[in-house]
Design a protein around this motif. Structure first.
Motif, PDB file in Angstrom:
ATOM      1  N   ASP A  70       0.904  -1.348   0.310  1.00 30.90           N
ATOM      2  CA  ASP A  70       0.060   0.167   0.138  1.00 30.90           C
ATOM      3  C   ASP A  70       0.761   1.233   0.154  1.00 30.90           C
ATOM      4  O   ASP A  70       1.527   1.662   1.020  1.00 30.90           O
ATOM      5  N   ASP A  79       4.176   6.213  13.656  1.00 31.46           N
ATOM      6  CA  ASP A  79       3.419   6.558  12.556  1.00 31.46           C
ATOM      7  C   ASP A  79       3.496   5.883  11.283  1.00 31.46           C
ATOM      8  O   ASP A  79       2.649   5.676  10.486  1.00 31.46           O
ATOM      9  N   TRP A  80       4.740   5.094  11.032  1.00 30.00           N
ATOM     10  CA  TRP A  80       4.819   4.265   9.857  1.00 30.00           C
ATOM     11  C   TRP A  80       4.499   2.836  10.461  1.00 30.00           C
ATOM     12  O   TRP A  80       5.585   2.061  10.714  1.00 30.00           O
ATOM     13  N   SER A  81       3.356   2.451  10.627  1.00 28.69           N
ATOM     14  CA  SER A  81       3.021   1.020  11.066  1.00 28.69           C
ATOM     15  C   SER A  81       2.423   0.277  10.020  1.00 28.69           C
ATOM     16  O   SER A  81       1.551   0.825   9.210  1.00 28.69           O
ATOM     17  N   GLY A 114       0.273   7.479   0.811  1.00 29.26           N
ATOM     18  CA  GLY A 114       0.930   8.166   2.160  1.00 29.26           C
ATOM     19  C   GLY A 114       2.287   7.911   2.247  1.00 29.26           C
ATOM     20  O   GLY A 114       3.015   8.411   3.107  1.00 29.26           O
ATOM     21  N   SER A 172      -6.735  -3.288  10.492  1.00 30.20           N
ATOM     22  CA  SER A 172      -7.841  -2.228  10.535  1.00 30.20           C
ATOM     23  C   SER A 172      -6.840  -0.995  11.459  1.00 30.20           C
ATOM     24  O   SER A 172      -6.997   0.070  11.452  1.00 30.20           O
ATOM     25  N   ARG A 173      -5.807  -1.577  12.290  1.00 31.85           N
ATOM     26  CA  ARG A 173      -5.195  -0.700  13.115  1.00 31.85           C
ATOM     27  C   ARG A 173      -4.205   0.060  12.600  1.00 31.85           C
ATOM     28  O   ARG A 173      -3.726   1.234  12.847  1.00 31.85           O
ATOM     29  N   ALA A 174      -3.430  -0.600  11.631  1.00 33.67           N
ATOM     30  CA  ALA A 174      -2.020  -0.260  11.171  1.00 33.67           C
ATOM     31  C   ALA A 174      -2.475   0.907  10.082  1.00 33.67           C
ATOM     32  O   ALA A 174      -3.527   1.066   9.410  1.00 33.67           O
ATOM     33  N   ARG A 175      -1.608   1.850   9.603  1.00 34.39           N
ATOM     34  CA  ARG A 175      -1.559   2.645   8.953  1.00 34.39           C
ATOM     35  C   ARG A 175      -1.389   2.344   7.289  1.00 34.39           C
ATOM     36  O   ARG A 175      -1.959   2.922   6.367  1.00 34.39           O
ATOM     37  N   HIS A 176      -0.787   1.455   7.174  1.00 28.71           N
ATOM     38  CA  HIS A 176      -0.372   0.820   5.743  1.00 28.71           C
ATOM     39  C   HIS A 176      -0.203  -0.620   5.735  1.00 28.71           C
ATOM     40  O   HIS A 176      -0.399  -1.465   6.983  1.00 28.71           O
ATOM     41  N   LEU A 186       1.759  -1.260  16.998  1.00 30.17           N
ATOM     42  CA  LEU A 186       1.376  -0.361  15.884  1.00 30.17           C
ATOM     43  C   LEU A 186       0.992   1.120  16.114  1.00 30.17           C
ATOM     44  O   LEU A 186       1.285   2.249  15.397  1.00 30.17           O
ATOM     45  N   ASP A 187       0.488   1.115  17.411  1.00 31.28           N
ATOM     46  CA  ASP A 187      -0.102   2.499  17.940  1.00 31.28           C
ATOM     47  C   ASP A 187       0.984   3.532  18.197  1.00 31.28           C
ATOM     48  O   ASP A 187       0.970   4.773  18.277  1.00 31.28           O
TER      49      ASP A 187
END
Length: 286
Positions: free
Chosen positions: A12, A248-250, A15, A262-266, A244-245
């Motif tokens: 993904d 920023d790069w999770s 961003g 669902s929790r990760a940004r990527h 992951l929280d």
């Protein structure tokens, strides 16, 4: 093992920067994340770790595995590396403890007795009492011991797990069936005061409520002066959520547990597709 895979793109890129990002710390889970399904290190790991070190980027394994196991796996490059072991309950660098979160002995004994009750009721489960010096087991059948040895290279067989003489940091429970649907619910009473974390298809970890990979990571960030914006994290299962929280790069791995996705940004490619190394290369412009 990961949950039932859900369709995800190979990487993904939404961003992600067009040029190298300012990453100072990379933290990755091991099983189902860095290691493939055969528990093998990814091709190209050692040269990449050398390049990250040259660039001043700290690489840190974060796992439910014990410190001794992680140190052996990374023996060639262990100098200066921070190991977030036992799901964050024990953090070590160059053999020196940076932090730990020990269980009360009476709580550890209650957990062991609960496991014995489950066994008496016909559940095929065994306990691993995880201490700072070693892991301890009282179950002696080879099937259980073989599973335990994969994660605990320093282990001892004892007659009574309630009498272990060590600082206990976690109790891991191996269920030959479904840990999420059988063993974890049996420890619901402990969840009121402690963490009962499903860390794999067959594993449940019981720890202090204050202990998790995320707490350990945030403490490391504070100690090193590294921000979440400078931190990259990879995970695939429920014991990775708090970690992951903290970044920023999770990244959730393809095929990760739905809650992790669902929790990760990527999203990153799966461990079988060398997802961690491919993503690091992309983000850091290697």
């Amino acid at each position: 093992m990961p949950a039932t895979p859900i369709p995800t793109p190979l990487l993904d890129t939404a961003g992600l920067p067009t040029g190298p990002a300012d990453i100072r710390l990379i933290v990755t889970d091991m099983d189902g994340t860095l290691l493939d399904d055969a528990k093998r290190m990814p091709d190209g790991l050692w040269p990449m770790l050398a390049e990250l070190r040259r660039r001043g980027v700290l690489f840190s394994p974060a796992s439910g595995r014990q410190y001794a196991t992680l140190a052996r796996q990374f023996a060639e490059v262990a100098e200066g590396m921070v190991f977030i072991a036992e799901n964050g309950t024990y953090v070590v660098r160059d053999g020196v403890e940076l932090s730990s979160d020990t269980l009360d002995a009476s709580v550890a004994a209650r957990i062991v007795r609960t496991v014995r009750e489950l066994v008496a009721d016909g559940v095929d489960v065994g306990a691993v009492v995880c201490g700072k010096r070693a892991a301890y087991v009282e179950r002696t059948d080879e099937a259980f011991l073989a599973e335990m040895r994969r994660y605990y290279v320093e282990h001892r067989l004892v007659e009574d797990l309630t009498a272990v003489d060590d600082d206990v940091i976690k109790i891991a429970l191996f269920d030959f069936g479904s840990a999420e649907h059988t063993t974890a619910p049996a420890f619901a009473a402990f969840a009121e005061s402690h963490q009962v974390v499903v860390s794999g298809e067959h594993w449940v970890d019981v720890m202090n409520r204050t202990a998790n990979k995320g707490t350990a990571l945030r403490g490391l960030q504070r100690a090193l002066g590294i921000t979440p914006a400078q931190t990259m994290v990879f995970g695939d299962y429920l014991n990775d959520l708090e970690m992951l929280d903290a970044a920023d790069w999770s990244f959730a791995m393809a095929g990760a547990h739905p809650e992790v996705v669902s929790r990760a940004r990527h999203l990153a490619p799966s461990s079988n597709d060398n997802g961690v190394l491919r993503t690091i290369s992309r983000v850091l412009g290697l």
